[in-house]
Design an enzyme around this catalytic site. Structure first.
Site, PDB file in Angstrom:
ATOM      1  N   LYS A 268      83.057  20.528  42.139  1.00 17.30           N
ATOM      2  CA  LYS A 268      83.979  20.608  40.995  1.00 17.30           C
ATOM      3  C   LYS A 268      85.338  20.040  41.387  1.00 17.30           C
ATOM      4  CE  LYS A 268      86.316  24.052  38.029  1.00 17.30           C
ATOM      5  NZ  LYS A 268      86.448  25.488  37.664  1.00 17.30           N
ATOM      6  N   ASP A 273      93.724  23.509  36.367  1.00 14.96           N
ATOM      7  CA  ASP A 273      93.072  24.294  35.325  1.00 14.96           C
ATOM      8  C   ASP A 273      94.066  25.243  34.670  1.00 14.96           C
ATOM      9  OD1 ASP A 273      91.400  25.655  33.664  1.00 14.96           O
ATOM     10  OD2 ASP A 273      90.319  26.730  35.257  1.00 14.96           O
ATOM     11  N   LYS A 280      95.480  30.234  30.318  1.00 15.36           N
ATOM     12  CA  LYS A 280      95.560  31.277  31.339  1.00 15.36           C
ATOM     13  C   LYS A 280      96.930  31.943  31.307  1.00 15.36           C
ATOM     14  CE  LYS A 280      92.467  29.339  34.848  1.00 15.36           C
ATOM     15  NZ  LYS A 280      91.487  30.436  34.824  1.00 15.36           N
ATOM     16  N   ASP A 291      91.702  24.132  41.952  1.00 16.82           N
ATOM     17  CA  ASP A 291      90.429  24.153  41.245  1.00 16.82           C
ATOM     18  C   ASP A 291      89.584  22.904  41.523  1.00 16.82           C
ATOM     19  OD1 ASP A 291      88.737  25.700  39.731  1.00 16.82           O
ATOM     20  OD2 ASP A 291      89.527  25.058  37.794  1.00 16.82           O
ATOM     21  N   ASP A 350      88.371  27.968  28.890  1.00 14.78           N
ATOM     22  CA  ASP A 350      88.678  28.164  30.309  1.00 14.78           C
ATOM     23  C   ASP A 350      87.407  28.164  31.164  1.00 14.78           C
ATOM     24  OD1 ASP A 350      90.233  28.512  32.507  1.00 14.78           O
ATOM     25  OD2 ASP A 350      90.689  30.632  32.139  1.00 14.78           O
ATOM     26  N   GLU A 352      85.523  25.824  31.873  1.00 14.11           N
ATOM     27  CA  GLU A 352      85.388  24.366  31.814  1.00 14.11           C
ATOM     28  C   GLU A 352      84.614  23.813  33.005  1.00 14.11           C
ATOM     29  OE1 GLU A 352      87.838  25.833  33.238  1.00 14.11           O
ATOM     30  OE2 GLU A 352      87.877  24.715  35.122  1.00 14.11           O
ATOM     31  N   ARG A 354      81.831  24.656  34.438  1.00 13.06           N
ATOM     32  CA  ARG A 354      80.395  24.463  34.169  1.00 13.06           C
ATOM     33  C   ARG A 354      80.167  23.286  33.223  1.00 13.06           C
ATOM     34  NH1 ARG A 354      80.124  30.568  32.101  1.00 13.06           N
ATOM     35  NH2 ARG A 354      81.835  30.676  33.614  1.00 13.06           N
TER      36      ARG A 354
HETATM   37  N1  BES Z   1      88.779  27.890  37.872  1.00 13.89           N
HETATM   38  C1  BES Z   1      88.507  29.081  37.172  1.00 13.89           C
HETATM   39  C2  BES Z   1      87.938  30.174  38.075  1.00 13.89           C
HETATM   40  C3  BES Z   1      88.924  30.816  39.004  1.00 13.89           C
HETATM   41  C4  BES Z   1      89.855  31.709  38.533  1.00 13.89           C
HETATM   42  C5  BES Z   1      88.863  30.563  40.354  1.00 13.89           C
HETATM   43  C6  BES Z   1      90.748  32.312  39.416  1.00 13.89           C
HETATM   44  C7  BES Z   1      89.726  31.165  41.233  1.00 13.89           C
HETATM   45  C8  BES Z   1      90.681  32.032  40.768  1.00 13.89           C
HETATM   46  C9  BES Z   1      87.473  28.819  36.074  1.00 13.89           C
HETATM   47  O1  BES Z   1      87.599  27.594  35.460  1.00 13.89           O
HETATM   48  C10 BES Z   1      87.690  29.866  35.044  1.00 13.89           C
HETATM   49  O2  BES Z   1      88.718  29.866  34.436  1.00 13.89           O
HETATM   50  N2  BES Z   1      86.723  30.749  34.873  1.00 13.89           N
HETATM   51  C11 BES Z   1      86.816  31.801  33.947  1.00 13.89           C
HETATM   52  C12 BES Z   1      85.484  31.956  33.263  1.00 13.89           C
HETATM   53  C13 BES Z   1      85.510  32.900  32.108  1.00 13.89           C
HETATM   54  C14 BES Z   1      86.328  32.324  30.978  1.00 13.89           C
HETATM   55  C15 BES Z   1      84.090  33.145  31.665  1.00 13.89           C
HETATM   56  C16 BES Z   1      87.198  33.077  34.706  1.00 13.89           C
HETATM   57  O3  BES Z   1      86.682  33.297  35.794  1.00 13.89           O
HETATM   58  O4  BES Z   1      88.031  33.814  34.201  1.00 13.89           O
HETATM   59 ZN    ZN Z   2      88.412  26.082  36.518  1.00 17.41          ZN
HETATM   60 MN    MN Z   3      88.952  27.627  33.859  1.00 17.61          MN
END
Ligand code: BES
Ligand code: ZN
Ligand code: MN
Length: 500
Positions: A268, A273, A280, A291, A350, A352, A354
């Site tokens: 990725k 992000d 966020k 990210d 968010d 994104e 996947r």
């Molecule tokens: N890049 C983030 C995941 C992340 C968050 C990694 C904090 C490290 C620290 C990812 O894109 C994301 O935002 N995931 C969401 C998914 C949710 C919306 C289902 C998450 O983990 O909150």
């Molecule tokens: Zn992300």
């Molecule tokens: Mn995200």
């Protein structure tokens, strides 16, 4: 830094600084005892004064030690001998490197490699020494206007292995260590670089630069138009919200037999992000520059492979994009069509990662891969589940999962497996599309992997969620370079240059 193997009697070693270990309760290690004998008890007399008794973290620099050819002796506390293992070895190496780098000596010999912890062969001890030393010397100061110059940096480290000769397998240890450390440092650099500098285009240029280093590596970068033709509607829906055009970076390394099935690693490369319209919260949002660490680990692993000319076939793929809020960004409820033809309801913009990964995974099919491993900072939930110590591992193949777990144990870059049972799949049900891009409250790391599993049915596949392991927060904020060590280990083992 340069590393060389040294053998012989410790008191005969000519060096600016000789490093010897002392276990707890003043128990001299073998090389320290040899120095003590040659100096007629100088070391043990010093220990009697009580400044150092061998506890972990203690160190003492001695000058003018009689009967030896070195200018200084650095005594380093190693803790209880019974607890001497690979993790304590790593910590000791890091400490020694820090002290040496701050000292006046630009060259030194460390006798720690002669103290192989139980169940660790000499090859591994030497490789670890190089990797841990480079890790300890790593700095990221290229964004400071006036970086502090190191006064007299350590330039050359001798690795003393004892009085005997080296077994043949040991010859690889230093080059392997240096190549892995180089890959780790590259991944750290890319991770630490801020989002305004490390853009998808920047990542693509870094990949192109790797391509110029090796005749076995072919690098191609697909632009948005080319991705559009392939039908990558999920990936492109994410980059629509950003002014930086997305890139699909493809690095084809052929060191093995022509036509041999490659291992494909997909990282990725989300260079920032913000969450998109599902924005966020502000706190620590800067850390979302990390990210793209999955993509960075792919570049670092490719770099290590080319450096060592490993006889393997492998392909690195990095979908690179930003995720920002914009008038043209994905909106919650939007439905996009992936390259596989499956439709996705974007319930949370968010989620994104996947979306960009699923199209890259479909793209990987064309290589008829031996195995596909994707690496992604995919879910905050993985940090809740496993913290900062283990990467999350999910896989549709037990043998591949076992291989990854073993490589993690061997390198200390560990992963822990979570289930990918069908029971979780229904959390992705959508009323309007083939699937939703989120799976509700429970088991966020698993449902994210379930989503990816719908694009990986045609090959052996494993997913590494590195949300907790790719970087450190707080005062030691910085990228870790994980899981370059784990990935490189898998390739080293697959081509018979090391074992699992
Ligand atoms: N890049 C983030 C995941 C992340 C968050 C990694 C904090 C490290 C620290 C990812 O894109 C994301 O935002 N995931 C969401 C998914 C949710 C919306 C289902 C998450 O983990 O909150
Ligand atoms: Zn992300
Ligand atoms: Mn995200």
């Amino acid at each position: 830094m340069e590393y060389i193997l040294r053998t012989g009697d410790p008191d005969k070693l000519r060096t600016a600084c000789l490093v010897v270990g002392v276990f707890d309760k003043c128990r001299l290690t073998e090389p320290a005892a040899a120095l003590d004998k040659a100096s007629e008890g100088f070391l043990s007399r010093t220990l009697k004064r009580g400044d150092l008794i061998g506890e972990t973290g203690q160190s003492l620099m001695l000058y003018q030690v009689p009967g030896c050819r070195c200018e200084r002796v650095l005594m380093i506390g190693l803790g209880p001998e019974k607890e001497w293992d690979l993790p304590s070895y790593r910590k000791a190496v890091a400490r020694v490197t820090g002290i040496l780098d701050a000292s006046h000596a630009t060259e030194a010999v460390t006798c720690l490699p002669a103290l192989e912890p139980a169940q660790v062969d000499l090859y591994r001890v030497l490789r670890e020494t190089v990797i841990c030393s480079e890790d300890a010397l790593y700095r990221f100061d290229r964004c400071k206007s006036n970086p502090k110059a190191r006064r007299r940096p350590l330039k050359k480290l001798g690795l003393y292995t004892g009085t005997g000769r080296h077994p043949k397998a040991v010859q690889n240890a230093i080059p392997h260590g240096k190549a892995i450390a180089g890959g780790v440092a590259m991944a750290k650099d890319l991770g630490n670089l801020p989002g305004n500098l490390c853009t998808p285009d920047y990542l693509a240029n870094q990949a192109r630069a790797l391509g110029r280093r090796s005749p076995n590596l072919r690098v191609r970068v697909l632009n948005e138009q080319q991705m559009g033709k392939l039908g990558m509607g999920a990936l492109l829906s994410v980059s629509r919200g950003s002014r930086q055009p997305a890139k699909l970076i493809v690095m084809e390394y052929q060191g093995g037999k022509p036509g041999g099935k490659p291992v494909v690693i997909v990282g990725k490369g989300l260079t920032f992000d913000a969450g998109g319209i599902s924005l966020k919260p502000a706190a620590a949002m800067d850390e979302m520059k990390y990210d793209m660490c999955g993509g960075a680990s792919v570049l670092g692993t490719v770099a290590a492979c080319t450096e060592l000319d490993l006889p393997v076939n492998m392909v690195g793929i990095v979908p690179a994009s930003e995720n920002l809020p914009d008038g043209d960004a994905n909106k919650p409820g939007d439905i996009v069509t992936s390259m596989s033809g499956q439709t996705i309801e974007v319930l949370n913009t968010d989620a994104e990662g996947r979306l960009i990964l699923c199209d890259a995974l479909t793209y990987a099919e064309k290589y008829n891969p031996a195995a596909v491993i994707d690496i992604a900072t995919l879910t905050g939930a993985c940090i809740i589940a496993l913290g900062a110590h283990a990467s999350g591992l999910l896989s549709n193949d037990d043998a591949l999962a076992g291989e990854i777990l073993a490589a993690g144990v061997r390198t200390g870059d560990r992963a822990w497996r979570l289930p990918l049972w069908d029971d979780y799949q229904e959390q992705l049900d959508s009323n309007f599309a083939d699937m939703a891009n989120i799976g509700g409250k429970g088991a966020g790391t698993i449902t994210a992997a379930c989503f990816l599993s719908r694009f990986t049915g045609k090959f052996k596949w494993a997913h590494l969620d590195i949300a907790g392991t790719a970087w450190k927060s707080g005062s030691k904020k910085g990228a870790t370079g994980r899981p370059v060590q784990l990935l490189t280990q898998i390739l080293l083992a697959r081509c018979g240059q090391d074992k699992l």
